[in-house]
Scaffold this motif. Sequence first.
Motif, mmCIF file in Angstrom:
data_model
loop_
_atom_site.group_PDB
_atom_site.id
_atom_site.type_symbol
_atom_site.label_atom_id
_atom_site.label_comp_id
_atom_site.label_asym_id
_atom_site.label_seq_id
_atom_site.Cartn_x
_atom_site.Cartn_y
_atom_site.Cartn_z
ATOM 1 N N PRO A 143 0.819 -1.222 0.000
ATOM 2 C CA PRO A 143 0.000 0.000 0.000
ATOM 3 C C PRO A 143 0.847 1.262 0.000
ATOM 4 O O PRO A 143 1.957 1.292 0.539
ATOM 5 C CB PRO A 143 -0.809 -0.126 1.296
ATOM 6 C CG PRO A 143 0.009 -1.003 2.176
ATOM 7 C CD PRO A 143 0.674 -1.978 1.249
ATOM 8 N N ARG A 144 0.296 2.306 -0.599
ATOM 9 C CA ARG A 144 0.977 3.595 -0.631
ATOM 10 C C ARG A 144 0.562 4.383 0.606
ATOM 11 O O ARG A 144 -0.589 4.776 0.751
ATOM 12 C CB ARG A 144 0.590 4.367 -1.901
ATOM 13 C CG ARG A 144 1.062 3.681 -3.171
ATOM 14 C CD ARG A 144 2.597 3.699 -3.271
ATOM 15 N NE ARG A 144 3.107 2.715 -4.201
ATOM 16 C CZ ARG A 144 3.479 1.496 -3.881
ATOM 17 N NH1 ARG A 144 3.320 1.073 -2.641
ATOM 18 N NH2 ARG A 144 4.001 0.689 -4.759
ATOM 19 N N LEU A 145 1.496 4.569 1.522
ATOM 20 C CA LEU A 145 1.219 5.296 2.756
ATOM 21 C C LEU A 145 1.755 6.717 2.673
ATOM 22 O O LEU A 145 2.876 6.937 2.203
ATOM 23 C CB LEU A 145 1.855 4.585 3.958
ATOM 24 C CG LEU A 145 1.448 3.131 4.186
ATOM 25 C CD1 LEU A 145 2.102 2.601 5.472
ATOM 26 C CD2 LEU A 145 -0.055 2.977 4.251
ATOM 27 N N GLU A 149 1.296 8.846 7.760
ATOM 28 C CA GLU A 149 0.840 7.474 8.027
ATOM 29 C C GLU A 149 2.029 6.565 8.293
ATOM 30 O O GLU A 149 1.990 5.724 9.213
ATOM 31 C CB GLU A 149 0.026 6.951 6.841
ATOM 32 C CG GLU A 149 -1.330 7.637 6.673
ATOM 33 C CD GLU A 149 -2.022 7.251 5.389
ATOM 34 O OE1 GLU A 149 -3.237 7.501 5.285
ATOM 35 O OE2 GLU A 149 -1.356 6.708 4.479
ATOM 36 N N TYR A 179 -4.977 8.125 11.574
ATOM 37 C CA TYR A 179 -3.921 7.693 10.649
ATOM 38 C C TYR A 179 -3.714 6.187 10.724
ATOM 39 O O TYR A 179 -3.529 5.508 9.701
ATOM 40 C CB TYR A 179 -2.607 8.411 10.956
ATOM 41 C CG TYR A 179 -2.556 9.844 10.488
ATOM 42 C CD1 TYR A 179 -2.862 10.180 9.167
ATOM 43 C CD2 TYR A 179 -2.192 10.871 11.352
ATOM 44 C CE1 TYR A 179 -2.816 11.502 8.729
ATOM 45 C CE2 TYR A 179 -2.141 12.195 10.923
ATOM 46 C CZ TYR A 179 -2.454 12.494 9.618
ATOM 47 O OH TYR A 179 -2.404 13.806 9.184
ATOM 48 N N GLN A 182 -6.377 4.419 8.925
ATOM 49 C CA GLN A 182 -6.148 4.535 7.485
ATOM 50 C C GLN A 182 -5.123 3.510 7.017
ATOM 51 O O GLN A 182 -5.275 2.888 5.959
ATOM 52 C CB GLN A 182 -5.653 5.951 7.148
ATOM 53 C CG GLN A 182 -6.703 7.024 7.263
ATOM 54 C CD GLN A 182 -7.782 6.883 6.208
ATOM 55 O OE1 GLN A 182 -8.876 6.379 6.481
ATOM 56 N NE2 GLN A 182 -7.498 7.305 4.990
ATOM 57 N N VAL A 183 -4.073 3.332 7.817
ATOM 58 C CA VAL A 183 -3.038 2.343 7.491
ATOM 59 C C VAL A 183 -3.652 0.942 7.454
ATOM 60 O O VAL A 183 -3.421 0.166 6.519
ATOM 61 C CB VAL A 183 -1.893 2.402 8.527
ATOM 62 C CG1 VAL A 183 -0.956 1.203 8.347
ATOM 63 C CG2 VAL A 183 -1.119 3.704 8.386
ATOM 64 N N GLU A 185 -6.721 0.092 6.944
ATOM 65 C CA GLU A 185 -7.627 -0.049 5.803
ATOM 66 C C GLU A 185 -6.850 -0.251 4.502
ATOM 67 O O GLU A 185 -7.255 -1.064 3.647
ATOM 68 C CB GLU A 185 -8.526 1.190 5.702
ATOM 69 C CG GLU A 185 -9.456 1.214 4.485
ATOM 70 C CD GLU A 185 -10.426 0.043 4.444
ATOM 71 O OE1 GLU A 185 -10.963 -0.232 3.348
ATOM 72 O OE2 GLU A 185 -10.643 -0.605 5.489
ATOM 73 N N LYS A 186 -5.743 0.451 4.342
ATOM 74 C CA LYS A 186 -4.945 0.295 3.124
ATOM 75 C C LYS A 186 -4.346 -1.104 3.036
ATOM 76 O O LYS A 186 -4.284 -1.701 1.950
ATOM 77 C CB LYS A 186 -3.851 1.365 3.073
ATOM 78 C CG LYS A 186 -4.392 2.762 2.771
ATOM 79 C CD LYS A 186 -3.279 3.788 2.663
ATOM 80 C CE LYS A 186 -3.845 5.168 2.313
ATOM 81 N NZ LYS A 186 -2.787 6.199 2.175
ATOM 82 N N TYR A 187 -3.903 -1.637 4.171
ATOM 83 C CA TYR A 187 -3.381 -3.005 4.161
ATOM 84 C C TYR A 187 -4.500 -4.012 3.897
ATOM 85 O O TYR A 187 -4.297 -5.016 3.210
ATOM 86 C CB TYR A 187 -2.669 -3.321 5.478
ATOM 87 C CG TYR A 187 -1.216 -2.906 5.462
ATOM 88 C CD1 TYR A 187 -0.302 -3.574 4.646
ATOM 89 C CD2 TYR A 187 -0.754 -1.856 6.249
ATOM 90 C CE1 TYR A 187 1.026 -3.197 4.609
ATOM 91 C CE2 TYR A 187 0.574 -1.473 6.221
ATOM 92 C CZ TYR A 187 1.466 -2.148 5.399
ATOM 93 O OH TYR A 187 2.780 -1.767 5.354
ATOM 94 N N GLN A 189 -7.153 -3.498 2.049
ATOM 95 C CA GLN A 189 -7.449 -3.418 0.628
ATOM 96 C C GLN A 189 -6.365 -4.090 -0.211
ATOM 97 O O GLN A 189 -6.637 -4.569 -1.313
ATOM 98 C CB GLN A 189 -7.612 -1.963 0.211
ATOM 99 C CG GLN A 189 -8.847 -1.287 0.781
ATOM 100 C CD GLN A 189 -8.958 0.169 0.369
ATOM 101 O OE1 GLN A 189 -8.126 0.693 -0.368
ATOM 102 N NE2 GLN A 189 -9.998 0.845 0.846
ATOM 103 N N ALA A 190 -5.141 -4.122 0.319
ATOM 104 C CA ALA A 190 -4.031 -4.759 -0.403
ATOM 105 C C ALA A 190 -4.011 -6.271 -0.200
ATOM 106 O O ALA A 190 -3.172 -6.972 -0.755
ATOM 107 C CB ALA A 190 -2.699 -4.168 0.063
#
Length: 211
Positions: A143-145, A149, A179, A182-183, A185-187, A189-190
Motif C-alpha cells: 500500500p501507498r502510505l 501514516e 492515521y 487509514q493504514v 484499511e490500506k493493508y 485493501q491490499a
Amino acid sequence: MARVIDVAVVDDDRMLLDGLCSWLSGQRKLRLLGTAATVEELLAGPAAAAEVVLLDLVLRDGSVPEANVRRVREAGSRVLVISTVADRARVVAAVAAGADGYLTKDHALDTLVEAVETVAAGGTVHSPELAFAWFSDTGPARPRLAPRERQVLRDYASGLTLKATARRAGISVNTAKYYLDQVKEKYRQAGRPAHTKIELAQRAHEDGFHT
C-alpha cells in the motif's frame, strides 16, 4: 531432547535437490519426509504431512508461485520459499499469498536451519532479500502510505503506545488513531490485513517502514 521438524522440499533442480537432501539427512533438528518436483506431486504423497515445505519460487511445470503457496498452506504446512534468483514481483506475490518467508539459495545452510525453525515456530523469516523485494515493489500488495501514516505506523509498531505515538508526531491521540485506521484499511485493501499491533509491526518490517 530438541524437537525434530518434519520438512519436505519441492524443487525441480535435480542437482541442487540431491545436494540439499544429502545435507538434510545429516541434520538432527530436521527430518526430511520427501521431495517432489511439483506441488501436485508433493500433495499426492506422504511428504504432504511436513510441518515446513521448502518451495522453489519458480517451477518448470508452469505453475504460479502464489497458487503453489496457497495449495501447500491449505494442506496444513507452513512455507519457506527458496530461489536462485530474487524475482521481486514473484517474491512479493508469494509472501502475500501466505508464504512464511523467503531465502535465496546462496545462504549458508545453517541459516536455512534457523529459518525452518523460525517458520515451524509460527514466525516469519525476514531476509534482506525479502525486505528489498517489499521495499522495491510497486504493485497493489504494497500500500501507498502518506508520510504521516508511515510515521505513525513506524512509531506505533516499534512499541510505543498510541498516546506516545501521537506525542512524538505532534498530533492528538484521535488524529493518530485516524492515521492508524487509514493504514489498517490500506493493508486490508491490499489483501494483507493488519488488525493487531503485532500484525502492524510485521507489515512495517516487511515493507521496510521499521527503524
